[in-house]
Each structure stands twice: as structure tokens, then as C-alpha cells.
Design an enzyme around this catalytic site. Structure first.
Site, PDB file in Angstrom:
ATOM      1  N   ARG A  53      63.517  -3.767 -79.325  1.00  0.00           N
ATOM      2  CA  ARG A  53      63.859  -3.558 -77.916  1.00  0.00           C
ATOM      3  C   ARG A  53      64.309  -2.121 -77.663  1.00  0.00           C
ATOM      4  NH1 ARG A  53      65.679  -7.783 -74.747  1.00  0.00           N
ATOM      5  NH2 ARG A  53      67.499  -6.647 -74.021  1.00  0.00           N
ATOM      6  N   ARG A  60      63.014   7.884 -80.336  1.00  0.00           N
ATOM      7  CA  ARG A  60      62.296   9.019 -79.751  1.00  0.00           C
ATOM      8  C   ARG A  60      62.577  10.305 -80.500  1.00  0.00           C
ATOM      9  NH1 ARG A  60      64.815   7.550 -74.669  1.00  0.00           N
ATOM     10  NH2 ARG A  60      63.473   6.024 -73.645  1.00  0.00           N
ATOM     11  N   ARG A 106      74.281 -17.444 -78.669  1.00  0.00           N
ATOM     12  CA  ARG A 106      75.493 -16.648 -78.784  1.00  0.00           C
ATOM     13  C   ARG A 106      76.184 -16.681 -77.435  1.00  0.00           C
ATOM     14  NH1 ARG A 106      77.709 -15.908 -83.333  1.00  0.00           N
ATOM     15  NH2 ARG A 106      78.550 -13.831 -82.824  1.00  0.00           N
ATOM     16  N   ARG A 160      81.257  -4.049 -77.351  1.00  0.00           N
ATOM     17  CA  ARG A 160      81.159  -2.881 -76.481  1.00  0.00           C
ATOM     18  C   ARG A 160      82.199  -2.960 -75.373  1.00  0.00           C
ATOM     19  NH1 ARG A 160      75.042  -4.335 -74.348  1.00  0.00           N
ATOM     20  NH2 ARG A 160      75.555  -6.420 -73.617  1.00  0.00           N
ATOM     21  N   GLU A 182      83.748  -6.802 -74.653  1.00  0.00           N
ATOM     22  CA  GLU A 182      82.883  -7.955 -74.948  1.00  0.00           C
ATOM     23  C   GLU A 182      83.082  -8.430 -76.383  1.00  0.00           C
ATOM     24  OE1 GLU A 182      78.719  -7.545 -74.071  1.00  0.00           O
ATOM     25  OE2 GLU A 182      79.138  -6.569 -72.158  1.00  0.00           O
ATOM     26  N   TYR A 192      64.869 -14.810 -75.006  1.00  0.00           N
ATOM     27  CA  TYR A 192      65.688 -13.610 -74.752  1.00  0.00           C
ATOM     28  C   TYR A 192      64.961 -12.745 -73.711  1.00  0.00           C
ATOM     29  CZ  TYR A 192      68.581  -9.544 -76.278  1.00  0.00           C
ATOM     30  OH  TYR A 192      69.429  -8.473 -76.368  1.00  0.00           O
ATOM     31  N   ASP A 202      64.513 -10.400 -70.359  1.00  0.00           N
ATOM     32  CA  ASP A 202      65.165  -9.439 -69.474  1.00  0.00           C
ATOM     33  C   ASP A 202      64.941  -9.901 -68.031  1.00  0.00           C
ATOM     34  OD1 ASP A 202      66.141  -7.710 -71.407  1.00  0.00           O
ATOM     35  OD2 ASP A 202      64.271  -6.583 -71.521  1.00  0.00           O
TER      36      ASP A 202
HETATM   37  N1  UDP Z   1      71.688  -2.562 -81.235  1.00  0.00           N
HETATM   38  C1  UDP Z   1      72.344  -1.896 -82.252  1.00  0.00           C
HETATM   39  N2  UDP Z   1      73.266  -0.941 -81.953  1.00  0.00           N
HETATM   40  C2  UDP Z   1      73.568  -0.612 -80.683  1.00  0.00           C
HETATM   41  C3  UDP Z   1      72.888  -1.269 -79.627  1.00  0.00           C
HETATM   42  C4  UDP Z   1      71.958  -2.251 -79.942  1.00  0.00           C
HETATM   43  O1  UDP Z   1      72.111  -2.180 -83.410  1.00  0.00           O
HETATM   44  O2  UDP Z   1      74.420   0.257 -80.476  1.00  0.00           O
HETATM   45  C5  UDP Z   1      70.721  -3.606 -81.595  1.00  0.00           C
HETATM   46  C6  UDP Z   1      71.395  -4.955 -81.805  1.00  0.00           C
HETATM   47  O3  UDP Z   1      70.704  -5.610 -82.839  1.00  0.00           O
HETATM   48  C7  UDP Z   1      71.153  -5.638 -80.494  1.00  0.00           C
HETATM   49  C8  UDP Z   1      69.771  -5.138 -80.121  1.00  0.00           C
HETATM   50  O4  UDP Z   1      69.772  -3.796 -80.577  1.00  0.00           O
HETATM   51  O5  UDP Z   1      71.178  -7.029 -80.641  1.00  0.00           O
HETATM   52  C9  UDP Z   1      69.431  -5.222 -78.660  1.00  0.00           C
HETATM   53  O6  UDP Z   1      70.387  -4.516 -77.919  1.00  0.00           O
HETATM   54  P1  UDP Z   1      70.383  -4.518 -76.352  1.00  0.00           P
HETATM   55  O7  UDP Z   1      71.306  -3.443 -75.931  1.00  0.00           O
HETATM   56  O8  UDP Z   1      68.992  -4.506 -75.870  1.00  0.00           O
HETATM   57  O9  UDP Z   1      71.050  -5.925 -76.052  1.00  0.00           O
HETATM   58  P2  UDP Z   1      71.604  -6.540 -74.688  1.00  0.00           P
HETATM   59  O10 UDP Z   1      71.823  -5.398 -73.759  1.00  0.00           O
HETATM   60  O11 UDP Z   1      70.568  -7.524 -74.237  1.00  0.00           O
HETATM   61  O12 UDP Z   1      72.861  -7.187 -75.091  1.00  0.00           O
END
Ligand code: UDP
Length: 371
Positions: free
Chosen positions: A170, A174, A247, A278, A304, A352, A354
Site C-alpha cells: 500500500r 520513491r 483489529r 500513531r 491510537e 481492507y 479504502d
Molecule cells: N506501515 C509501516 N510503517 C509506517 C506506516 C505504515 O510499516 O510508518 C505499514 C504497516 O504494515 C501498515 C501498512 O504499512 O499496516 C499500511 O499502512 P497505512 O498507513 O496504509 O494504514 P492505514 O492508514 O489504513 O491504517
């Protein structure tokens, strides 16, 4: 008697309800929560729209979805660029030249690519079989250890070796200096909050809140020709084949007497020791980084905490691994025999999704169903 009973006033339900009404159908929407908008619900606190069930940033490459949703809200120019905090060291996300420079001191894209390649080779990964191997092969071991492993294991409560690799795909990787988290042509936050956007979708539609469909299923079923069910699919069947894993997330919200807590909407705590995954500072979704928003004297933050879902909790993320995939397939077979009921959305399809994908899926269903 209604043509459609729609269970759940989240995005899937609201889009379906809107389209069904437009097609001349009679519609009733119910939701067990006291509010509409499902998990995109926002609530005003101290003049700030707080994303009560987790931060949502709308982003899509799907022009049809963008044209559709912008009928119901104007979007601001917010661009998601979370910061990772690893024991006080800050890194840019998603993984890009700023991240690689801070991690390794590399300056050019070639140097960064060579560093990743070297670490991938040392780890000996050719065909990644799980999230850990996928992550190392995309960005190398250093970034995996500092920015992925701890965060992912906290978020999912499972070792990275037991998680599917699609989760990490996801995130863009870059070799440019670009902190935009999404590879999306269209991105933003609805001005005035998501609740207003969903209220606009539901304009003129009968909505009853605090109504628990599963508690009075027979009574509700008798009220409509068809049911659009957007709750959890395993709950619909009384968990009779077992529970699917989700989760859940707990939010600790705080209003602070300062105008600026962390200088960004999202800061990810990527070490394993910090108990939260976060911190969201909601005002930065709305006001951007411009000066206009800085004069609000207070700020609202949410920490969170991720946990394994158990019956009674709010389900957030389906755990789309193999084991749950097999159980879901069995529930889906049962669902196909429920001729009066359509299952949709993140919980109804155990996916999952979006937001843009949920809207696309609801619009597809409308095309089939309302034609
Ligand atoms: N992820 C990570 N470090 C970060 C942010 C995301 O390893 O700082 C990984 C983690 O496995 C997470 C996945 O990327 O489950 C998807 O993150 P995303 O931010 O897309 O999740 P959401 O916003 O849906 O909670």
C-alpha cells in the site's frame, strides 16, 4: 414496506441509499450507532473536525469516484505526508529520497537504489513470501527494522513473517523527493467534515439511529423487499462457523491548551516500545500548514492503540491472511444463499478497503441492482 432496508449509514450504505432513492426506490437506513457516517464520522471539538473512528484521508485515481463524491463535498488540498518517529529520530514517509538521505546519508537516487539492492542481496530474498520479506526487498533491512517492523507488529499484533505482503505494498517507495503518502491523482479532506458529506448523500432519506438490526432481524426483514447489509458478515450469521479476526483501535483523545502539538496531522511511532501506533493532530487535516489555522489556541490529538478484536469491540481492520480468507470464503457461500440480502463494504465483504474502493464497489452494485 420499503424497497430497500440499508443496514449501516457508512459510505457503502449512504451511496447505495442515495442511488436507490434517485432511481425512485423507497429506502430506509438504520444504524446501531447514534450517528451516521460509520467510521468516517467526524465530530466538532473546539472548532476542529475530529475523526472519531480514526483518521481518513480521501485519495483516489478513479475519476468516476472523484466526480461522484465531489457532488457531496468540496475537498481541501490536504496532502498526506506522515512523519515517522523512531525513538525521537524523525523520518519522512512514505519511503523516499528524504527518508533514504536521513537513514544512510545517500544523496542521489542511484546511491539509494544501490543501498537497497545491497541490503536485499545480503538478506538473500528473491521471491518475498510474507510482509517482512516484501518490506526488506522493497526498502532494505535498516528501514524495515526502524520504520516498519515495530509499527506493523503493533498495528497487527502478529509477526511480520506471518502477515500478507500486500499490506506493505500500500505504501509507495520513491527515488524522488516527494513526501506525498499516496500515489493518487485526487486527494483531500471534505471541507466541513465527512459527517456533512455523508449527510448530503443521505439528504431526504429516512434514517433511524440506535437501531440494532441483528437484535430484531426478523422484524426488520419484514419491512423491506431487500436488505443491504454492511455490518460484519460473521456477526450476521451469529459467528456459526467461527469468528473472523479483526483489529480494533482504541483512541485516547486529548484537547491541549496549545496551538500546535506536533506540527503535522500524523506522526507514526515506529518503535515497538511506544504503546501507541500513531498520534493524529486533527486540526492539520483542515487548515493545511498555512498561517490561517495557526491562530486557533487549542488543538485536539488522538493517540491510537491497536488491539485484537473480541466480540463487543468495534471491528476496524479485517486481518486478510490465508486462514481468515478461507473462513470468509465459507461465510461468503452462506451469504450467496441469502437471496434477499446484499453484503457490502469493509465489514460485509471482509476486505481492507479504502474509501474510494468502497464507493466504487457500492456504485457497481447500484448498476447491477438498480438497473
Ligand atoms: N506501515 C509501516 N510503517 C509506517 C506506516 C505504515 O510499516 O510508518 C505499514 C504497516 O504494515 C501498515 C501498512 O504499512 O499496516 C499500511 O499502512 P497505512 O498507513 O496504509 O494504514 P492505514 O492508514 O489504513 O491504517
Amino acid at each position: 414496506m420499503y424497497d430497500y432496508l440499508i443496514v449501516g449509514a457508512g459510505l457503502y450504505g449512504a451511496v447505495f441509499a442515495h442511488e436507490a432513492k434517485k432511481a425512485g426506490k423507497s429506502v430506509l437506513v438504520i444504524d446501531k450507532r447514534p450517528n451516521i457516517a460509520g467510521n468516517v464520522y467526524t465530530e466538532k471539538v473546539e472548532g476542529i473536525n475530529v475523526h472519531k473512528y480514526g483518521a481518513h484521508i480521501f485519495h483516489t485515481n478513479n475519476k468516476k469516484v472523484w466526480n461522484y463524491i465531489t457532488q457531496f463535498a468540496e475537498f481541501n488540498r490536504f496532502t498526506n505526508s506522515p512523519v515517522a518517529n523512531y525513538h525521537g529520530e524523525l523520518y519522512s514517509l512514505p519511503f523516499n529520497m528524504y527518508t533514504f538521505n536521513k537513514m544512510w546519508g545517500v544523496v542521489t537516487p542511484e546511491e539509494a537504489a544501490a543501498k537497497i539492492e545491497e541490503q536485499r542481496k545480503t538478506a538473500g530474498i528473491t521471491e518475498p513470501k510474507n510482509l517482512e520479506e516484501q518490506a526488506i526487498s522493497l526498502v532494505g533491512t535498516d528501514i524495515y527494522e526502524k520504520l516498519i517492523k515495530g509499527y506493523t507488529e503493533k498495528q497487527w499484533g502478529r509477526p511480520c513473517t506471518e502477515l500478507p505482503s500486500f499490506i506493505i505494498k500500500r505504501l509507495p517507495v520513491r527515488l524522488t523527493f516527494d513526501n506525498n503518502y499516496f500515489n493518487a491523482l485526487y486527494q483531500g479532506i471534505p471541507v466541513g467534515g465527512y459527517t456533512k458529506m455523508v449527510a448530503n448523500l443521505l439528504d431526504g432519506i429516512e434514517v433511524r439511529l440506535n437501531e440494532d438490526y441483528l437484535a430484531k432481524k426478523a422484524e426488520y426483514d419484514a419491512m423491506a423487499d431487500k436488505v443491504i447489509y454492511t455490518g460484519a458478515i460473521d456477526a450476521y450469521f451469529g459467528y456459526k462457523l467461527g469468528t473472523l479476526e479483526y483489529r480494533s483501535v482504541r483512541f485516547e483523545n486529548e484537547t491541549l491548551d496549545k496551538p500546535n502539538f506536533q506540527g503535522n496531522a500524523a506522526v507514526n511511532y515506529t518503535d515497538v516500545e511506544t504503546p501507541w501506533t500513531r498520534i493524529i493532530e486533527h486540526k492539520w487535516f483542515e487548515f493545511g500548514k498555512d498561517e490561517e489555522g495557526n491562530d486557533l489556541p487549542k488543538t485536539v490529538i488522538s493517540r491510537e492503540y491497536s488491539s485484537e478484536w473480541k466480540p463487543g469491540d468495534e471491528p476496524y481492520y479485517p486481518v486478510n491472511d490465508e486462514k481468515n480468507g478461507q473462513l470468509y470464503a465459507q461465510y461468503k457461500e452462506l451469504a450467496e444463499k441469502e437471496l434477499k440480502v446484499i453484503f457490502g463494504g469493509r465489514l460485509g465483504e471482509y476486505k481492507y478497503y479504502d474509501m474510494d474502493a468502497v464507493i466504487a464497489s457500492a456504485l457497481d452494485m447500484c448498476e447491477k441492482e438498480l438497473a
